[in-house]
Structures are given as structure tokens and as C-alpha cells.
Write a protein that holds these residues in place. Structure first.
Motif, PDB file in Angstrom:
ATOM      1  N   ILE A 123       0.817  -1.433   0.034  1.00 29.97           N
ATOM      2  CA  ILE A 123      -0.016   0.090  -0.102  1.00 29.97           C
ATOM      3  C   ILE A 123       0.777   1.350   0.070  1.00 29.97           C
ATOM      4  O   ILE A 123       0.388   2.340   0.026  1.00 29.97           O
ATOM      5  N   CYS A 171       3.146   2.435   2.220  1.00 31.98           N
ATOM      6  CA  CYS A 171       3.115   3.149   3.430  1.00 31.98           C
ATOM      7  C   CYS A 171       4.484   3.539   3.822  1.00 31.98           C
ATOM      8  O   CYS A 171       4.629   4.330   4.649  1.00 31.98           O
ATOM      9  N   GLU A 172       5.337   2.995   3.158  1.00 34.72           N
ATOM     10  CA  GLU A 172       6.843   3.588   3.658  1.00 34.72           C
ATOM     11  C   GLU A 172       7.400   2.999   5.013  1.00 34.72           C
ATOM     12  O   GLU A 172       8.548   3.336   5.112  1.00 34.72           O
ATOM     13  N   LEU A 173       6.680   1.956   5.580  1.00 37.73           N
ATOM     14  CA  LEU A 173       7.162   1.722   6.900  1.00 37.73           C
ATOM     15  C   LEU A 173       8.515   1.014   6.731  1.00 37.73           C
ATOM     16  O   LEU A 173       9.494   0.938   7.524  1.00 37.73           O
ATOM     17  N   TYR A 184      13.282   2.334  -1.222  1.00 32.57           N
ATOM     18  CA  TYR A 184      12.705   3.725  -1.554  1.00 32.57           C
ATOM     19  C   TYR A 184      11.237   3.439  -2.253  1.00 32.57           C
ATOM     20  O   TYR A 184      11.173   2.449  -2.914  1.00 32.57           O
ATOM     21  N   ARG A 214       7.393   5.121  -2.725  1.00 34.18           N
ATOM     22  CA  ARG A 214       6.589   6.137  -2.991  1.00 34.18           C
ATOM     23  C   ARG A 214       5.238   5.715  -3.108  1.00 34.18           C
ATOM     24  O   ARG A 214       4.924   4.831  -4.078  1.00 34.18           O
ATOM     25  N   GLY A 215       4.318   6.100  -2.562  1.00 36.75           N
ATOM     26  CA  GLY A 215       2.801   5.848  -2.718  1.00 36.75           C
ATOM     27  C   GLY A 215       2.147   6.627  -3.631  1.00 36.75           C
ATOM     28  O   GLY A 215       2.648   7.688  -4.009  1.00 36.75           O
ATOM     29  N   ASP A 265      -2.412   7.358  -5.319  1.00 37.27           N
ATOM     30  CA  ASP A 265      -3.604   7.206  -5.411  1.00 37.27           C
ATOM     31  C   ASP A 265      -3.977   5.870  -6.282  1.00 37.27           C
ATOM     32  O   ASP A 265      -3.745   5.951  -7.362  1.00 37.27           O
ATOM     33  N   GLU A 308      -7.217   3.201  -0.673  1.00 30.33           N
ATOM     34  CA  GLU A 308      -6.838   4.230  -1.522  1.00 30.33           C
ATOM     35  C   GLU A 308      -5.434   4.488  -1.990  1.00 30.33           C
ATOM     36  O   GLU A 308      -5.378   5.265  -3.134  1.00 30.33           O
ATOM     37  N   ARG A 309      -4.618   3.797  -1.547  1.00 32.68           N
ATOM     38  CA  ARG A 309      -3.376   4.161  -1.704  1.00 32.68           C
ATOM     39  C   ARG A 309      -2.360   2.805  -2.107  1.00 32.68           C
ATOM     40  O   ARG A 309      -2.793   1.510  -1.556  1.00 32.68           O
ATOM     41  N   PRO A 363      -1.179   3.241   8.134  1.00 33.53           N
ATOM     42  CA  PRO A 363      -0.274   3.137   7.157  1.00 33.53           C
ATOM     43  C   PRO A 363      -0.684   3.941   5.964  1.00 33.53           C
ATOM     44  O   PRO A 363       0.333   4.390   5.023  1.00 33.53           O
ATOM     45  N   ARG A 376       6.128  10.301   3.706  1.00 31.01           N
ATOM     46  CA  ARG A 376       5.659  10.067   4.758  1.00 31.01           C
ATOM     47  C   ARG A 376       6.547  11.096   5.886  1.00 31.01           C
ATOM     48  O   ARG A 376       7.604  11.468   5.348  1.00 31.01           O
TER      49      ARG A 376
END
Lengths: 223, 813
Positions: free
Chosen positions: A57, A59-61, A72, A74-75, A77, A88-89, B109, B222
Motif C-alpha cells: 500500500i 506506506c513506506e514503513l 525507496y 513512494r505511494g 492514489d 486508497e493508496r 499506514p 511520509r
């Protein structure tokens, strides 16, 4: 002649006599391949749900937790008509630089959707730096749920794409507690469905070990 | 929490220790100041406390035993006992968070707020850790756009009332509100009415959860990706303090910083989202030179600078330095403006320099009028005479400050202008004056003969009159503004003035000497040679209009457009067109190939906001820092570097050893018009210029032709969103400019048969345009309003610079 003494060790090991275990440990890699441990950390795969949607998704966690700063993300839409992932992402850009990755698996732990897991593949070598940066297209599993093979990856050495992906994820429960052994808490994967839990430790065993550890700690004065 | 001066100290017991607080201040602030942060969601120091979220419950003992009370609603009193860490408080916080999270989707998230979310942080710090709720959470469609820029996710909302209070109290656009009741309560817009506020971005900034997100930042990064630096917004001259945030060398977001004397943490949407222009794909990354085929093609800097220097030298050698003209410079930092002033006036030797484009205040007024700061204008109890352009459209944060002052601090605003404005609902009285008649209307108000008795009394009784002065009408000659200022100074000797300037650093550029007849520091050509200068122009040059007139008549060999676009910005459009055609060589220094640069012979790629460091001076004369965060695209460079390189090629040294700071120090060395903020010093609120002893004011008498019954007086003013290059290049604001219209009063529209969207022909002596007409209740009889740089209709062709006013006829076409 002291310098020759060292060769005695080599020769003993080669001959397989008088060693600690009494057996030879050297194998003829790559002709001969040892089975890899169940939770081996190899190159990553980005998984998809059974319906083909991407799990990532964006989220970059994983990127946030990565100690080597090799991810690296990037999310972007999701197109509501034709979504890439549920919600959504989705992960629009996903790159892992394998010149930096230390295969610590923190990304796998951080991932809230089990999108990223590590396979057991470690036999890949590059001749240039851009090959070392795996893009999303390279990491994402194909329509059959199998990882994609890059030209520089050696899959001959016992790598089984049907079995050797997402092993670590299946070994633990989401909370990390052995009490949850056997309880499936993960989503199905494209091509595999809901994978069976990895066998191994039982909760009784884990409980006994934990109790022993506690006792040892108390002996040392606790905390 | 804001820093306050403690004038009435009281002692309270905070967690067992005696501490001092200001009598009557809110307990939540007093505790925070004394080192005990109380968690909160709904409380915001710039909004009225409402006690909605109950997160700030603490045990307060005023003699009757401890009881849980919301600390954002309790004023401090002497001897109060407060416990912010007791078991009872912890249990209350636990409970409140469990309830707030009962319906919160926990989609952290994917949420833009995740990582910098007060709800997330406080759930970790004060929450129970686990929820007892197993029920299905509330579901809503997510997200729904409530305006072009803001998205609403009602599932995440915790009903803290911050956005709705902001919209109502601060912005004055109460377009979002709670609807439904009980567990169905949600924030939403009124049916069919979007949250079309110029200040909508602030609700995103103050939302304590991810319920309101901004579409330009949506999913871009983020919080832990972001690098940030404090800087100053450069979209208008108010000088709001901002934090600029970037990731991977790309600016992604601007947030307002609570600067007490300036913006109180608010930003307008144009300022907040305008940074996107810097990320535009149309940015110029290399110099362009017109090649033999007539196309602009990329060249290296050496080629470009050599050719610029050679045309300038040729012009100096030919018809003399005055054949070189520099137009623009209000986009620049103070340092760059000074370097260009020195290049033009010292190295080249021309005085044909103007940083404004015929749409500003004369330099004499800006530099010479006794100044008032924004704080002084908004001082409780003050009387303000507002003569500027529509502040809501042009100086949005000044509008917020004035609005707050009128609503909460008893400031009386008397507005005199050609139309009613966004400020009119908050003014004590708005007096409309047909273009050209402002001086006479004002004279009547000041001598008590006006029929507007209340306004007249307010102005005549004001002990310390504050005047906001600007150009409300670009179709009116600036001399009328000079005449107005002159009149006020004569009638009200103690009056102080806040110039309502439009462009970001007009004040700084003027202080740096980018105006005809001026040297840095408000000195005139009659003064002494500034330190570090070799020479100064022999004779006074012309302003923007004269420069363009000269260019049109072939008397300008080199026209340097320093970040200016006269084809779009100069009110007299046909003069601008003739000038660009008539100038022998046009050099444009700009981040974009704008309309004027398309006709240039050489375009030098300049850096933009957040790509160069320096200082800027706001309309009130506050010098604040501009910090660099990202690098300019390609080889684009700072304007001062271009000046230094050009000077070098012209055989002069601008005195820069290492960085632009050398220029700042040189300028501060001989004038009071600049301050050096110091390397690495905290940005803070900046430093106000301390200017005294300037005697620059002139007077003017303008003969205004009497209005005739057949025509209407044209008012040409600006709207917040127009077709300017920077707005067009900003992805999110490109579509927000309205259509060109002519706005008429109902009284004038009726006889013409105009009923809403009729196409009319507007004709002046000099040209005519066909445009849709609308009826606007804010337009008085006898006036026709058109907007500058909006849509395809070119209102600028109707007027000629130098005419005192512009009369137009409106006919149904």
C-alpha cells in the motif's frame, strides 16, 4: 617449520578425521547444495493477494525502518475504477538496493500487509550498479504468484520458487507469540492461497523455554 | 502555547510544586509553560477553547477537593491545585482515547498524518494500548473532496471542532460544519457548496488526525522522509513565516509557523500550495538564446553571459548607460536586489530601473511615509483607514489579522475604496468613492462635511490613525494615491502608514535601490556615494512606464526583465506589447519562459523560492530569512550570481567574496534599510527595520475629468487566483482562476438588460473587449469592475498609462 602446523587443521578437516563432530563440513558448492534453513533471509519478493491485487500500500514503513536505508517507496492514489491494491493508496515506486541491503528482515516485520517477504534466494550477482537496484516490476510476483527470475539470478542451486518465498512470515504469528502457533493470521497469496503455518516449535515448548529463561534471569538478580 | 509576559502573577500548585502563572490564562497554557504538557486535540491557542475532546482533563482543586476538569476551559486562579499525572487523570485519558479510537479506522499506514499524528502520538503516550471494542467500526465513503484542495475522511474525524472553528472564527468562511446528531455527527460542507475558502489549507494543518488532507501533498511522502527548514513565504508581501518541507530534493509541503507579529500560524492557499511552481516541468534549467532560426535554444552560461555582457557594453558605448533598463526585481532576495541595484546603478550607470510594474505604490511613498507595523495597525482599540486593494484577494493574511482585530479587539476599520471588498463586512463603515474621487471623498470625511457621519467621526476622533494605503484600482493613476497620502498627512499629522504592497519583496527591492532616483537605503541620487560603490547615475531615470515608453520608441537598447513579465503584469497592455517589440535586445532573468520571456533574445535561468538563501523584507519593513532547502534545476542559479558574473564581464567587482551574505553586510554597512540576520541565527520573527530621518515625500495634483452619465469608471483589480505564471505552473492552483467578467451594479445592469451572464462589449477610448457581465452587489453605481490577468480577455488593453482614470462604455453585444 611452525608455519606448516596450520595445514594440519586443513588436512584433518579434509580427511574428516579427528574433528569435533567427526565429519567433514566442506561441501562442493555449487555442485553440491545444502538445504537452507526454514527462515533463511534472501532477496525480497512483493506478494499479491489471491485475487491478484498487490499487497503493498506504499506506506513506506519498510523504508522507514530499514537500517541500511536501501528501500525507496513512494505511494500514489489508487484508481477507484481499476485499483492496484485494496484501499486508497498503492506502492507506486518500490526499489531495493541490494548493494546496501543487509537482509535483516526488519522490513518484513514492519510491513502491515505482509506485502514484502524474503525468499531463500541468495545467489545473485551483478555486473553493474543499476542491476543491483531491484524495481517494483522485478520484485513483484508474477501472475502465477512466483517470483520473477532476473538474468543474473541463479535458481539452479535448489531454489524452489513454489516453496521458498515468504517462509519467515509463515513461521511466526502477527504478535510474535508462540502461543499463536498454528493459528493462521495472514492473508492468502496469489498462486498459493493461504499458506500453512510452518511446523516447529509448540506453545508448550515455548512456554517451558520462557519459564526457564525467567528463572535464569531471577537467578542473576532480575532487572 | 504562546510566550506571554506575566503581568499579574498568581501561584498555583502544579503536581505538588508551586509555580507562577498569569492570572486568568488558561490552565492548559500555564501547565505547559511550567513544564507539564497536557495532551489535547481540540485546543488550539489561536482558536476559542471549546472543550470538545476531553483529552485535557486534569484534577483541579480549588478548595473543594480535586475534580476532573478540562484544562482548556479553566482560567488560572490564585491558590489553585492541579494534578496532571494522578491515577485519576491517567484513567480519564485512557478512557477518552479508547472512546476516540472506538470508531477511528486505524488506517495509519495509508494516512498522510501517520507519523506526525497527535492522535497516534497520544494514543501511544496516554492510551490504553488495547481496545475492548470488537464491534464493526463506522464506515463512510472516503475520502470525499470538500474543495479543490482539501479532502475529507469522515471515518478518521474525532469531532474536535478545530477546522469548523477555524473556518468560522478565523477565516470568516463558515462553509464546513457539524451535521447530524449523536453518533452520526460528522463534519461536512453544505449540500452543493464546496469549502471554497482561500484559507482551506489551514484546516489541514490544524487537523489533529488525518481527517482533512491536502490533495497537493496526498501520498507524496511520509513525515519521516521530510527535511525541513524555516523560511518566509514569498507569494505576497505580508511575509508569513513558514516551514518548507522537502523530500529527495523536491519541495512537497509548506506549513505555517506561529509568528506572533505576522501570520499567527495561518497561510493562504496560494502561499501554502504555490511552491508547486518550483516543481513544474516547465522550469528553466539552462539559459536560452535566440538562435538564427528565431527559436530560443539552450546555451551554456558562458555563452549566455558573454553575449549579455557584450550587448550591455555595446549599449553603454553606443547611446550611453541610460539605454540599458532594468525592470523588475521584487521576486528577488534583498541580497540579489542589492546586487542588481549595484550592477545597474554603479557598474552600468543607468537609473532606468524599477522593481514595480506600474501597479504599485511610488517608491517615495513606500520609503518615505511614517511606517506602521501590522501589529500596530491591529492594536486593540485602533482606528484604521483602509485605502488598499481587497486584502482578502491580495494580502490574505493581512485580511485575517484585520478581521480578527475588528471582530475581537475592537479595531474600527473605515474603508474607502472604489468597491466593497472582502473586508467590508468587518469594517465599521465602508465608503465607496468612484475612481478618481478618493481624495475628495476622503477630504470630506476628514473635515466632517461628509454624509458618512460615523466614518467621519471615527477618523476625526482617532488619536493615532493607522492608514493602510495601496492601489485598489490599477486603472487609476498612481498620482491619485500620492495625492491621497498627501491629504491624510496634512489633515492628520500623526497618521502612520502600512503600504499594501503586492509583490513579495517590493519593499526590499525598493530599500535596495531598485527604483528610479534611488540608491540603497532610501538615499537619493543627490546623496553621497554608498560605501563600496565607484559611481552613481548622473541623471534620474524613469519608472516602469517611462522605461516601456522609451523601449516602444526605440530608445532602449537593452531591456533587462528581472523576474518580471510586463506582458502579463503591466496594466497598460498595449504599451507593454509595443515596448517588448521596440527594445533592441530583451534579456529575461526568470525561472520560467513567461509570456515576455518568449519574446526575449536571451533568457537566463534563475533559481526560485527555497532554492536560494537570503533575506526578504515584508510590507511592514520586517527583514526575515529565506532559507535554501533544495537545489535549482539544471544549472539555474541565484540572481545575485548572475549579477556578479555580468559585473565581472563588464570589468567590475561587486564585492562578493564567498556568498550573498557579503552583499548583505555591505548594504547594512551604510544604510539602515537592511539588517544582517547572522549566519545560522534562528529565523524567529525577523527584525524590523529601524528607519528614521527620511524626507522623500512629494505631492501631486491630479486633474480628474468629471464622470459622464453615459460611461462607467473602470476598476481594474486583482483576484487571488489569476493567470500569472507561478499560479499557472502550480499544479493545484492552475485551474482555480476564474473566468474574465465585468462586474456591474444592479442599478447599472438593469438599463443594459444584463441579467447574469450576458456577453457585453466594454469600450474605452483606447480599445474594446467582449466579456461576460455579471451583477455584483459589492460594485457601486457608476463603476465597472474587471480583474487583472484573468482569462483570455485582456482588460489591460482598455487603459493607457498616465490617464488619471479610465471611463468605459458597456453595451450588450
Amino acid at each position: 617449520m611452525g608455519y606448516l602446523d596450520g595445514f594440519k587443521v586443513t588436512l584433518r578437516k579434509w580427511a574428516g578425521v579427528n574433528t569435533d563432530t567427526g565429519r567433514r563440513v566442506t561441501t562442493e558448492y555449487p555442485e553440491e547444495v545444502r538445504p537452507k534453513p526454514a527462515r533463511f533471509h534472501g532477496r525480497h519478493v512483493l506478494n499479491r493477494y489471491e485475487d491478484g491485487m498487490e499487497k503493498c500500500i506504499g506506506c513506506e514503513l519498510c523504508a522507514g525502518v530499514c537500517p541500511a536505508d536501501c528501500i525507496y517507496v513512494r505511494g500514489s492514489d489508487n484508481d477507484p475504477e481499476n485499483p492496484t491494491s485494496p484501499g486508497e493508496r498503492f506502492g507506486f515506486t518500490y526499489e531495493i538496493n541490494y548493494l546496501r541491503c543487509i537482509h535483516c528482515d526488519l522490513c518484513v516485520e514492519a510491513c502491515p500487509t505482509q506485502a514484502i517477504t524474503e525468499s531463500k534466494l541468495f545467489e545473485f550477482a551483478f555486473t553493474n550498479r543499476s542491476d543491483a537496484i531491484y524495481t517494483k516490476a522485478e520484485l513483484l510476483v508474477g501472475d502465477d504468484g512466483r517470483p520473477r527470475q532476473m538474468p543474473w539470478e541463479n535458481w539452479d542451486g535448489g531454489f524452489d520458487p513454489a516453496q521458498d518465498t515468504s517462509g519467515w512470515m509463515r513461521a511466526t504469528s502477527s504478535g510474535g507469540f508462540a502461543e499463536f502457533e498454528g493459528l493462521v493470521a495472514w492473508a492468502g497469496e496469489l498462486g498459493y492461497g493461504v499458506r500453512a503455518p510452518e511446523g516447529g516449535q509448540t506453545s508448550e515448548q515455548a512456554g517451558a523455554e520462557a519459564a526457564a529463561a525467567d528463572a535464569a534471569e531471577d537467578e542473576h538478580g532480575g532487572h | 502555547m504562546r510566550d506571554i509576559e506575566i503581568t499579574e502573577p498568581v501561584e498555583i500548585t502544579l503536581n505538588g510544586e508551586l509555580v507562577t502563572a498569569q492570572n486568568g490564562e488558561l490552565l492548559i497554557d500555564a501547565c505547559e509553560r511550567n513544564g507539564s504538557y497536557i495532551p489535547r486535540f481540540c485546543y488550539h491557542s489561536r482558536l476559542t477553547p471549546v472543550g470538545m475532546c476531553r483529552m485535557c482533563l486534569v484534577e483541579v482543586d480549588t478548595g473543594r477537593g480535586p475534580a476532573l476538569q478540562p484544562s482548556c476551559m479553566i482560567p488560572v486562579s490564585d491558590g489553585m491545585g492541579v494534578d496532571t499525572e494522578s491515577d485519576g487523570v491517567a484513567k480519564a485519558q485512557d478512557g477518552v482515547l479508547e472512546f476516540l479510537l472506538a470508531n477511528h479506522p486505524l488506517d495509519c499506514p495509508v494516512c498522510d498524518k501517520g507519523g506526525e499524528c497527535p492522535l497516534q502520538d497520544q494514543a501511544y503516550a496516554y492510551g490504553p494500548g488495547e481496545s475492548r471494542f470488537v464491534e464493526e467500526k463506522r464506515h463512510n465513503e472516503k475520502p470525499i473532496p470538500i474543495s479543490e484542495l482539501v479532502l475529507l475522511d469522515r471515518e478518521r474525524c474525532i469531532l474536535c471542532d478545530r477546522c469548523t472553528r477555524f473556518a468560522d472564527e478565523v477565516a470568516g468562511d463558515p462553509l464546513i460544519h457539524f451535521i447530524h446528531r449523536g453518533s452520526h455527527t460528522e463534519v461536512n460542507t453544505f449540500p452543493g457548496e464546496p469549502f471554497a475558502s482561500y484559507f482551506s489549507g489551514n484546516t489541514v494543518q490544524i487537523c489533529p488526525v488525518g481527517a482533512l488532507t491536502a490533495s497537493p501533498y496526498r501520498f507524496k511522502a511520509r513525515p519521516w522522509d521530510l527535511e525541513e527548514t524555516e523560511s518566509t513565504c514569498t507569494r505576497c508581501s505580508v511575509g508569513c513565516r513558514v516551514v518548507v518541507e522537502s523530500s529527495r530534493n523536491k519541495v512537497l509541503r509548506l506549513q505555517g509557523v506561529d509568528s506572533d507579529p505576522v501570520n499567527w500560524s495561518w497561510l493562504c492557499d496560494k502561499g501554502r500550495f504555490g511552491f508547486q511552481a518550483g516543481n513544474s516541468g516547465n522550469r528553466l534549467s539552462r539559459p536560452l538564446q535566440r538562435c538564427e532560426s528565431g527559436e530560443l535554444s539552450e546555451v551554456g552560461w558562458n555563452t549566455a553571459l558573454d553575449s549579455a555582457a557584450s550587448v550591455i557594453s555595446a549599449a553603454i558605448a553606443g547611446r550611453g548607460p541610460q539605454s540599458v533598463a532594468v525592470l523588475g526585481g521584487a521576486r528577488l532576495t534583498n541580497e540579489s536586489a542589492y546586487s542588481w541595484a549595484k550592477l545597474a546603478k554603479d557598474v552600468i550607470g543607468t537609473d532606468n530601473v524599477d522593481c514595480q510594474l506600474g501597479d504599485g505604490l511610488p517608491a517615495e511613498l513606500v520609503l518615505g511615509l511614517p511606517g506602521a507595523s501590522i501589529d500596530e495597525v491591529c492594536e486593540p482599540g485602533a482606528t484604521v483607514l483602509y485605502l488598499g486593494p481587497d486584502a482578502k484577494e491580495e494580502l490574505p493574511i493581512l485580511y485575517l489579522r484585520l478581521r480578527h482585530a475588528a471582530d475581537f479587539d475592537g479595531v474600527k476599520i473605515v474603508e474607502v475604496g472604489p468597491t466593497l471588498t472582502g473586508l467590508s463586512p468587518y469594517a465599521a463603515e465602508s465608503v465607496t468613492a468612484v475612481p478618481g474621487e478618493t481624495p475628495s471623498v476622503l477630504a470630506a470625511l476628514l473635515d466632517g462635511t461628509s454624509e458618512h457621519v460615523e466614518a467621519s467621526a471615527l477618523l476625526r476622533n482617532a488619536s493615532d490613525l493607522k492608514v493602510v494605503i495601496g492601489r485598489a484600482n490599477l486603472a487609476e493613476d498612481e498620482a491619485i494615491t500620492v495625492q491621497t497620502a498627501d491629504l491624510i498627512r496634512e489633515s492628520v499629522p500623526g497618521a502612520t502608514f502600512l503600504p499594501a504592497l503586492r509583490r513579495a519583496n517590493v519593499r526590499g527591492a525598493l530599500e535596495a535601490g531598485l527604483a528610479p532616483g534611488f540608491l540603497p537605503g532610501g538615499a537619493t541620487l543627490a546623496g553621497t556615494l554608498p560605501t563600496g560603490w565607484q559611481s552613481m547615475p548622473a541623471e534620474r531615470g524613469g519608472g516602469a512606464a517611462e522605461i516601456l515608453e522609451d523601449a516602444a520608441n526605440g530608445r532602449v537598447d537593452v531591456l533587462i526583465l528581472l523576474g518580471s513579465d510586463p506582458l502579463r503584469d503591466f496594466p497598460d497592455r498595449s504599451l507593454a506589447r509595443r515596448a517588448l517589440a521596440g527594445a533592441k535586445t530583451v534579456i529575461s532573468i526568470d525561472p520560467f519562459v513567461n509570456a515576455s520571456a518568449e519574446q526575449a533574445d536571451l533568457v537566463l535561468a534563475a533559481s526560485m523560492f527555497s532554492e536560494s538563501a537570503g533575506t526578504t523584507t515584508s510590507l511592514e519593513g520586517r527583514v526575515t530569512a529565506l532559507n535554501q532547502l533544495v537545489t535549482p534545476p539544471g544549472t539555474a542559479r541565484d540572481d545575485w550570481m548572475i549579477a556578479v558574473d555580468l559585473a565581472d564581464r563588464l570589468g567590475a567587482d561587486l564585492g562578493v567574496e564567498t556568498s550573498a551574505d557579503d552583499l548583505a553586510e555591505e548594504m547594512a554597512g551604510f544604510s539602515d534599510a537592511h539588517v544582517v540576520l547572522g549566519d545560522g541565527a534562528p529565523v524567529g520573527d525577523g527584525v524590523m527595520l529601524d528607519i528614521s530621518g527620511r524626507d522623500l515625500l512629494t505631492s501631486a495634483e491630479v486633474e480628474v475629468p468629471p464622470a459622464n452619465a453615459y460611461s462607467l469608471r473602470l476598476v481594474l483589480n486583482r483576484t487571488m487566483y489569476d493567470k500569472g505564471t507561478l499560479l499557472e505552473e502550480s499544479e493545484s492552483s492552475a485551474g482555480l482562476a476564474g473566468e474574465s467578467v465585468v462586474k456591474l451594479s444592479a442599478a447599472d445592469a438593469a438599463p443594459l438588460g444584463v441579467d447574469g451572464s450576458t456577453q457585453v462589449k466594454v469600450t474605452s477610448e483606447h480599445g474594446s473587449v467582449t466579456v461576460a457581465a455579471t451583477i455584483d452587489s459589492r460594485v457601486p453605481k457608476g463603476v465597472a469592475v474587471m480583474h487583472h490577468a484573468l482569462g483570455d480577455v485582456d482588460a489591460g488593453t482598455l487603459l493607457v498609462h498616465g490617464d488619471p482614470v479610465c471611463d468605459v462604455r458597456v453595451e450588450v453585444s
